[in-house]
Design a protein around this motif. Structure first.
Motif, short mmCIF file in Angstrom:
data_model
loop_
_atom_site.label_atom_id
_atom_site.label_comp_id
_atom_site.label_asym_id
_atom_site.label_seq_id
_atom_site.Cartn_x
_atom_site.Cartn_y
_atom_site.Cartn_z
N TYR A 283 0.80 -1.22 0.00
CA TYR A 283 0.00 0.00 0.00
C TYR A 283 0.84 1.28 0.00
N SER B 266 -4.34 1.00 -2.98
CA SER B 266 -4.71 2.23 -2.28
C SER B 266 -5.57 1.91 -1.07
N THR C 296 -7.78 3.94 -0.11
CA THR C 296 -9.08 4.54 -0.44
C THR C 296 -9.41 4.22 -1.90
N LYS D 103 -11.51 6.24 -4.43
CA LYS D 103 -10.92 7.43 -5.07
C LYS D 103 -9.86 6.92 -6.05
N TRP E 59 -7.79 7.92 -8.07
CA TRP E 59 -6.50 8.57 -8.35
C TRP E 59 -5.50 8.40 -7.21
N THR E 60 -5.81 7.58 -6.19
CA THR E 60 -5.06 7.64 -4.94
C THR E 60 -4.01 6.54 -4.75
N THR E 61 -3.75 5.71 -5.74
CA THR E 61 -2.68 4.73 -5.58
C THR E 61 -1.34 5.46 -5.49
N PRO E 62 -0.50 5.11 -4.53
CA PRO E 62 0.81 5.77 -4.46
C PRO E 62 1.69 5.37 -5.63
N ILE F 192 -9.84 1.67 -10.08
CA ILE F 192 -8.57 2.23 -9.64
C ILE F 192 -7.40 1.50 -10.27
N SER G 78 -4.85 4.24 -11.77
CA SER G 78 -3.62 4.67 -11.07
C SER G 78 -2.82 3.57 -10.41
#
Length: 596
Positions: free
Chosen positions: A182, A215, A217, A220, A222-225, A365, A369
């Motif tokens: 994560y 992620s 979250t 959302k 766009w939130t994968t690191p 997701i 991302s």
């Protein structure tokens, strides 16, 4: 807003009188047969004093029907009877810029020549820093074993040195062999560090990432690191407020006046930021109107630039780079201080992901991302050079930075979501970079989130996609000598409806070659049949290739439609004007590109 509007209308109306004419976009009457020699132009003086910018009376022009959300003109295209492409010809637009630069008048478009490492004045350095070889720390290329721990150990050791090169001998290194992760696999912090391989092509240095990240979250998308997260400092990306700006300033100025400069020093990195809901009126969008759902715009924080202080005299600050926006003392303009890292580089490395699915925009997701390669935050005078990305759904994003170069970047493999994205930064140069994916990334090279003075130079993407302007108020973007899709493209700009407009003032296309295959398509830059797609002040000079149609009142200028122009590159011409000649690094880069 009175001063702001007067500045804006002065520039827009003057450009309209010179460049658009409100009817046919064939600007043959403005063409000149001789390219002015930048080397013969006097150096632009830096004034020692800064008089309050005067506001001249607005010129009188013939009435022009202008589109608004309540009264959008029918999609009547500009003239499509321009002659077929002929030999490149010089135009009034460049002469107008030179005259304004020398006289100190309002520029017809910003000076983009300060983009890139050291404002384009110096080549990417090759410092004699201590070298840390990843194989000395246990990494072994081509052995099909996980090299992540060894590479992290190498980077940790290198970051303790005062300047270091992390060296990856040629071969394939495995960095993402575990699933259910994560967090970013590699985190880099600080300055004076280079990641260097032995070539980004086949047979060179390859960093391979087999498993995607997750992620916390996932709703959302766009939130994968990113796999690799690079941060120049622990400073907030928004900086810390120091003082307020107290005098007007215009595009091209190097001076600002503040209430109290006592906490500032030369070489400080600063953010100039508008934060005033009172500024979020229709006046800021002339001739358009603020729309009800634009919650982000209504907060009044839609203009921002990163700068560096050259010198201070009393409360007058001289900047190292010119403003690319107008400043009105009628509103709350803040000066914030931020700490940035410097001299970070990545060179001669291929970053290879494992994204193999057929991309579907916003399907999940995973598609948007999960395969994100690199994010860079808070740097000045840094670079990526000779790099390759393969099989990612997001390649590279640069945030909260200035004076940054991306040189010779290549994208290939499976189509994904987002190509190189510049956001919340000033003066990022992306040059000689190419998306070679069959149908291109869904969003080609682009900007978002208050990016300013961004330059995409001598680069390309396929005809099936087009540039991205991902809302949240970028301004002053130059697409310079670009070959890329536009007419009939299936990808392109994005962004939330709440974060419109997609782009503010000075979206400049200079010798843009439209590779699209849909002649006759009408481009509506301010759509009222959708909650998306709002672009302000489009400036097209030398747009050629496929023959899209445009709505005249939406263009601040449209010079030499259907024909490329001299100078061939606006960025190069502005840089040569400023320096007296093109720097050797750029001449060499252009020469190598022609020889390929």
């Amino acid at each position: 807003m009175r001063d702001y509007l007067k500045f804006k209308l002065l520039g827009t109306l003057a450009l309209f009188l010179v460049g658009c004419g409100g009817g046919s976009s064939d600007s043959s009457s403005l063409l000149s047969g001789e390219n002015p020699s930048p080397t013969a132009t006097p150096t632009v003086p830096q004034p020692s004093a800064i008089p309050e910018p005067s506001i001249a009376p607005l010129p009188t022009v013939s009435p022009v029907t202008t589109p608004t959300p309540s009264a959008q003109p029918s999609p009547t295209p500009t003239s499509t009877t321009s002659p077929p492409p002929v030999a490149r010809t010089s135009i009034e637009a460049w002469k107008q810029f030179v005259r304004a630069k020398n006289s100190g008048e309002q520029l017809p478009f910003p000076d983009f020549s300060y983009a890139g490492f050291k404002q384009g004045e110096e080549a990417i350095p090759n410092p004699s820093w201590q070298q840390f070889d990843v194989t000395d720390f246990g990494a072994k290329p081509n052995d099909n074993k996980d090299d992540l721990a060894s590479i992290k150990d190498t980077i940790a050791a290198a970051q303790k040195a005062d300047g270091a090169i992390v060296f990856f001998p040629k071969g394939r290194y495995l960095l993402s062999e575990q699933d259910d992760i994560y967090d970013s696999l590699i985190n880099i912090n600080g300055s004076k560090l280079i990641l260097r391989g032995e070539g980004s092509g086949v047979g060179g240095t390859e960093l391979f990432f087999r498993e995607h990240l997750l992620s916390r979250t996932p709703e959302k998308m766009w939130t994968t690191p990113p796999m690799i997260s690079i941060n120049g400092s622990t400073s907030s990306s928004s900086g810390n407020k120091i003082t307020n700006i107290t005098r007007n300033a215009k595009i091209g100025d190097f001076h600002i006046t503040v209430a109290n400069a006592s906490a500032l020093r030369a070489d400080d990195n600063i953010i100039i930021n508008l934060k005033d809901p009172k500024a979020a009126t229709d006046d800021a969008l002339q001739p358009y109107k603020v729309e009800d759902n634009w919650t982000e715009f209504k907060e009044g924080e839609f203009s921002r630039e990163f700068h560096k202080i050259k010198s201070i005299s009393g409360n007058t600050i001289t900047l190292t780079m010119p403003l690319a926006m107008n400043i009105s003392k009628d509103y709350n303009w803040e000066l914030r201080k931020i700490t940035l890292g410097n001299n970070f580089g990545i060179e001669n490395i291929a970053f290879v992901g494992n994204w193999k699915e057929k991309f579907q925009h916003h399907k999940s997701i995973i598609h948007d991302s999960a395969w994100t390669a690199i994010r860079i935050n808070k740097y000045e005078n840094s670079w990526l050079k000779d790099i390759r990305f393969k099989d990612w759904n997001q390649t590279l994003s640069i945030n909260a930075s200035h004076s940054f170069s991306v040189i010779n970047s290549l994208e290939e493999g499976n189509r994904g979501h987002q190509s190189i994205l510049v956001q919340n930064s000033y003066g990022v140069l992306v040059t000689h970079s190419h998306d070679k994916i069959d149908t291109g990334m869904h969003h080609a090279f682009g900007v978002a989130s208050r990016a300013a003075a961004t330059v995409f130079h001598r680069s390309s993407w396929p005809k099936e996609t087009t540039f991205d302007s991902h809302a949240s108020f970028p301004h002053a973007t130059l697409f310079d000598r670009i070959d890329g899709g536009f007419s009939g493209a299936s990808g392109g700009h994005g962004g939330s409806d709440k974060s419109q407009p997609n782009h503010m003032h000075d979206l400049v296309f200079w010798n843009f070659k439209d590779l699209g295959n849909n002649d006759g398509i009408t481009r509506d830059w301010w759509r009222t049949d959708s909650i998306y797609s709002r672009f302000l002040e489009i400036k097209m000079i030398g747009w050629h290739g496929a023959r899209a149609n445009f709505i005249d009142p939406q263009l601040a200028r449209n010079d030499s439609y259907g024909r490329d122009v001299n100078p061939e590159s606006l960025y190069e011409a502005q840089l040569e004007l400023r320096l007296g000649k093109l720097p050797n690094w750029l001449n060499q880069l252009n020469k190598e590109a022609k020889e390929k």
